[in-house]
Scaffold this motif. Structure first.
Motif, mmCIF file in Angstrom:
data_model
loop_
_atom_site.group_PDB
_atom_site.id
_atom_site.type_symbol
_atom_site.label_atom_id
_atom_site.label_comp_id
_atom_site.label_asym_id
_atom_site.label_seq_id
_atom_site.Cartn_x
_atom_site.Cartn_y
_atom_site.Cartn_z
ATOM 1 N N GLY A 4 0.805 -1.221 0.000
ATOM 2 C CA GLY A 4 0.000 0.000 0.000
ATOM 3 C C GLY A 4 0.835 1.266 0.000
ATOM 4 N N GLY A 5 1.995 1.247 -0.632
ATOM 5 C CA GLY A 5 2.824 2.441 -0.714
ATOM 6 C C GLY A 5 3.630 2.733 0.539
ATOM 7 N N VAL A 6 3.755 1.734 1.422
ATOM 8 C CA VAL A 6 4.497 1.913 2.660
ATOM 9 C C VAL A 6 5.640 0.900 2.712
ATOM 10 N N SER A 7 6.830 1.353 3.026
ATOM 11 C CA SER A 7 7.997 0.486 3.138
ATOM 12 C C SER A 7 8.129 -0.025 4.567
ATOM 13 N N TYR A 8 8.025 -1.345 4.723
ATOM 14 C CA TYR A 8 8.155 -1.912 6.068
ATOM 15 C C TYR A 8 9.577 -1.782 6.588
ATOM 16 N N LEU A 9 10.558 -1.861 5.710
ATOM 17 C CA LEU A 9 11.936 -1.612 6.129
ATOM 18 C C LEU A 9 12.065 -0.173 6.622
ATOM 19 N N ILE A 11 9.740 1.621 7.950
ATOM 20 C CA ILE A 11 9.062 1.717 9.252
ATOM 21 C C ILE A 11 9.972 1.232 10.367
ATOM 22 N N ILE A 12 10.603 0.083 10.173
ATOM 23 C CA ILE A 12 11.498 -0.469 11.206
ATOM 24 C C ILE A 12 12.682 0.467 11.428
ATOM 25 N N LEU A 13 13.278 0.956 10.347
ATOM 26 C CA LEU A 13 14.433 1.853 10.493
ATOM 27 C C LEU A 13 14.023 3.192 11.108
ATOM 28 N N ALA A 14 12.832 3.680 10.790
ATOM 29 C CA ALA A 14 12.342 4.918 11.403
ATOM 30 C C ALA A 14 12.118 4.698 12.899
ATOM 31 N N ALA A 15 11.600 3.535 13.268
ATOM 32 C CA ALA A 15 11.397 3.218 14.689
ATOM 33 C C ALA A 15 12.736 3.137 15.425
ATOM 34 N N VAL A 16 13.708 2.495 14.810
ATOM 35 C CA VAL A 16 15.041 2.411 15.418
ATOM 36 C C VAL A 16 15.626 3.814 15.580
ATOM 37 N N ILE A 65 7.446 1.662 16.673
ATOM 38 C CA ILE A 65 7.054 0.954 15.443
ATOM 39 C C ILE A 65 5.647 1.374 15.027
ATOM 40 N N VAL A 66 4.732 1.395 15.981
ATOM 41 C CA VAL A 66 3.355 1.812 15.674
ATOM 42 C C VAL A 66 3.340 3.251 15.176
ATOM 43 N N MET A 67 4.082 4.120 15.842
ATOM 44 C CA MET A 67 4.126 5.523 15.452
ATOM 45 C C MET A 67 4.665 5.682 14.024
ATOM 46 N N ALA A 68 5.734 4.976 13.702
ATOM 47 C CA ALA A 68 6.313 5.061 12.357
ATOM 48 C C ALA A 68 5.342 4.505 11.318
ATOM 49 N N LEU A 127 11.240 15.850 17.876
ATOM 50 C CA LEU A 127 12.441 15.371 17.194
ATOM 51 C C LEU A 127 12.243 13.959 16.651
ATOM 52 N N VAL A 128 11.606 13.091 17.437
ATOM 53 C CA VAL A 128 11.344 11.721 16.980
ATOM 54 C C VAL A 128 10.519 11.737 15.700
ATOM 55 N N LEU A 129 9.435 12.488 15.688
ATOM 56 C CA LEU A 129 8.568 12.506 14.514
ATOM 57 C C LEU A 129 9.247 13.128 13.295
ATOM 58 N N LEU A 130 10.072 14.129 13.513
ATOM 59 C CA LEU A 130 10.796 14.725 12.384
ATOM 60 C C LEU A 130 11.816 13.743 11.815
ATOM 61 N N VAL A 131 12.543 13.065 12.694
ATOM 62 C CA VAL A 131 13.531 12.074 12.241
ATOM 63 C C VAL A 131 12.825 10.918 11.537
ATOM 64 N N MET A 132 11.720 10.471 12.099
ATOM 65 C CA MET A 132 10.955 9.413 11.431
ATOM 66 C C MET A 132 10.511 9.867 10.040
ATOM 67 N N GLY A 133 10.072 11.107 9.929
ATOM 68 C CA GLY A 133 9.666 11.622 8.628
ATOM 69 C C GLY A 133 10.796 11.597 7.627
ATOM 70 N N VAL A 134 11.985 11.968 8.066
ATOM 71 C CA VAL A 134 13.149 11.934 7.171
ATOM 72 C C VAL A 134 13.434 10.501 6.716
ATOM 73 N N VAL A 135 13.498 9.587 7.669
ATOM 74 C CA VAL A 135 13.810 8.190 7.336
ATOM 75 C C VAL A 135 12.738 7.606 6.418
ATOM 76 N N LEU A 136 11.476 7.804 6.759
ATOM 77 C CA LEU A 136 10.401 7.274 5.929
ATOM 78 C C LEU A 136 10.412 7.889 4.526
ATOM 79 N N GLY A 137 10.674 9.184 4.461
ATOM 80 C CA GLY A 137 10.725 9.857 3.159
ATOM 81 C C GLY A 137 11.880 9.360 2.301
ATOM 82 N N LEU A 138 13.017 9.119 2.938
ATOM 83 C CA LEU A 138 14.176 8.621 2.187
ATOM 84 C C LEU A 138 13.982 7.192 1.697
ATOM 85 N N LEU A 139 13.244 6.399 2.453
ATOM 86 C CA LEU A 139 13.053 4.988 2.104
ATOM 87 C C LEU A 139 11.687 4.704 1.506
ATOM 88 N N ALA A 140 10.990 5.765 1.079
ATOM 89 C CA ALA A 140 9.662 5.589 0.483
ATOM 90 C C ALA A 140 9.763 4.790 -0.805
#
Length: 142
Positions: A4-9, A11-16, A65-68, A127-140
């Protein structure tokens, strides 16, 4: 792997990444946070020997993980071609302002907590949400 347009990798990396941001954040602000929360260093040291001391760290990672995953889903709902770093970071900032910070303000106000807790915890989640956004955007995907 994507669905559905979401990278599970992603998500995991954003959570980490979010969990690590928290580790650094509370290492820097830990003493002030303890003081504001009324938790003594002796109490923390004693708690380290208690069963279940590490459970909150595990729960924090599961929550990350849920948040990401939810942030990725929100950005994916912007439509095809819209899953960018910019959109993911903006979405993270909106989620923080609209849901996280408002909840912290209400909970801390009713509990009469030290305002430093609001600033420390609120800054952490921003900061967590901004970093997650960066990671998710890069790995989209796509």
């Amino acid at each position: 792997m994507t669905f559905g347009g979401v990278s599970y990798l992603g998500i995991i990396l954003a959570a980490v990444a979010g969990w690590l941001v928290g580790a650094v954040w509370y290492t820097v602000f830990g003493r002030v946070w303890q003081e504001a929360a009324g938790v003594s260093a002796a109490k923390m040291k004693k708690a380290q020997n208690e069963p279940g001391f590490y459970l909150p760290f595990v729960l924090a990672f599961l929550a990350q993980i849920v948040m990401a995953w939810v942030l990725a889903g929100l950005v994916a709902h912007l439509g095809p071609g819209q899953f960018t770093v910019r959109n993911a970071v903006i979405s993270g900032a909106f989620v923080w302002l609209g849901f996280v910070m408002t909840t912290l303000i209400v909970n801390n106000s009713f509990a009469g907590r030290d305002r430093r807790l609001l600033l420390i915890d609120g800054g952490h989640w921003l900061l967590v949400l901004l970093v997650m956004g960066v990671v998710l955007g890069l790995l989209a995907p796509g």
